[in-house]
Design a protein around this motif. Sequence first.
Motif, short mmCIF file in Angstrom:
data_model
loop_
_atom_site.label_atom_id
_atom_site.label_comp_id
_atom_site.label_asym_id
_atom_site.label_seq_id
_atom_site.Cartn_x
_atom_site.Cartn_y
_atom_site.Cartn_z
N THR A 137 0.84 -1.19 0.00
CA THR A 137 0.00 0.00 0.00
C THR A 137 0.88 1.25 0.00
O THR A 137 2.00 1.24 0.52
N HIS A 186 -0.35 4.20 1.17
CA HIS A 186 -1.00 5.18 2.04
C HIS A 186 -1.11 4.64 3.46
O HIS A 186 -1.63 3.55 3.68
N GLY A 229 -0.10 8.32 -0.37
CA GLY A 229 -0.60 8.12 -1.72
C GLY A 229 -1.97 8.71 -1.99
O GLY A 229 -2.35 8.89 -3.15
N SER A 267 -8.41 5.27 -8.53
CA SER A 267 -7.39 5.36 -7.48
C SER A 267 -7.98 5.89 -6.18
O SER A 267 -8.73 6.87 -6.17
N ASN A 268 -7.64 5.21 -5.09
CA ASN A 268 -7.96 5.64 -3.72
C ASN A 268 -9.45 5.66 -3.38
O ASN A 268 -9.83 6.21 -2.35
N GLU A 283 -4.28 -0.30 -4.86
CA GLU A 283 -4.42 1.16 -4.91
C GLU A 283 -5.56 1.60 -5.80
O GLU A 283 -6.05 2.72 -5.69
N SER A 318 6.17 1.09 -9.23
CA SER A 318 5.48 2.38 -9.19
C SER A 318 5.69 3.18 -10.47
O SER A 318 4.78 3.88 -10.94
#
Length: 379
Positions: A39, A41, A88, A160-161, A206, A355
């Motif tokens: 992860t 975040h 993130g 994302s997120n 993610e 990444s």
Amino acid sequence: MGTRLSVEQQDFTAALRDFAARECGSREQRERLSKDGSTAHDPDVYRKLADLGWLGVCVPQEYGGAGGGITEACLFLEETSHGMVPSGGFVTTAIVAKAYERFGTHAQKERVLRATVNGAVASIAMSEPEAGSDVGALRCRAERHPDGGWLVNGHKTWISNAHLAETILLVARTSPDKHHGLTMFDVPADTPGISVRPIETMGGSEVNDVYLTDVRLPAEAVVGDVDRGWGQLMAGLDHERLFLASSMLGLARRAFDDALSHVKVREQFGSPVGSFQAIRHRLADLATEIECVRLLVREVAADCEAAPERRSSREASMAKLKATEVAKRTALEGMQMMGGYGYATEYDMERHLRSAVVSTVYGGTSEIQREIIGHALGL
């Protein structure tokens, strides 16, 4: 301003570096905070960033932010990425916050921007199974309800997120016209009818599928104007691409630094491998490329601040294209220079590569960036 930082900006970057060194300066800290690299975040670290006032770096002061500009946001992203700070959620949150700042009502700004400053994560839901690079082809539909509100049904993907978000900025179709039939909606993530399912990737969890089934939204959920979502999206793409470029600039710097440190101490044939011309010249080229990215990102950020009403599509696409491709190249070269150590999960390089590779896809692929630049050249 351009490429030169003010004293305040230099102090800001120094403070960010100190924070990164303190909170995640060791391999053990990074492994714990990232759950062994799965992860990007960590809520506790994100809360600390909020307490320091840094998550509101580019939020207007009237909504509790620091009132900084695009350059400050880019510096935050570059330094937290370089320091491998697990924050993130900030990229999508900053993108969403800018959209609300431009087009949201006072009530929407009060809720979303203040939440951003206090550590809430936001997500933007655009892509669909059949609408990735071609955003105008999206099918998720919002239909007017007899009570004056909206009824939404559809499937978003690669969001994302979304699993962290309190707010989702949803882009849905409200009329048949491809580019003039889209609308933005302010959607609390806990709204009934929303289901978020993580997509497992080589970079961890993610991104997500987001399913909307008979989601009821009030009339005041519209962000900006009905059927004007395409133009609103285009207005924000420059900042989105610049933010992503800044993050990848930080990653490229970190991958370079890790490779450089390794080749200075790793010995073969009785000498540090960095003393061999093949390695030395690779690093010289990478250092030059990264410096070009830094100058480009800083200059585009300064231009966006100097003339916020002017689109900088060509320049922002150049920054995104150059930064992501250089980050990918740096991580690949770093892995090659480190040999088997670069491939081992004991070291950070393999994570840098995971990444970096996807950065040339999200936020508009490298191919799309080249198309935008080509069109700007009249081709």
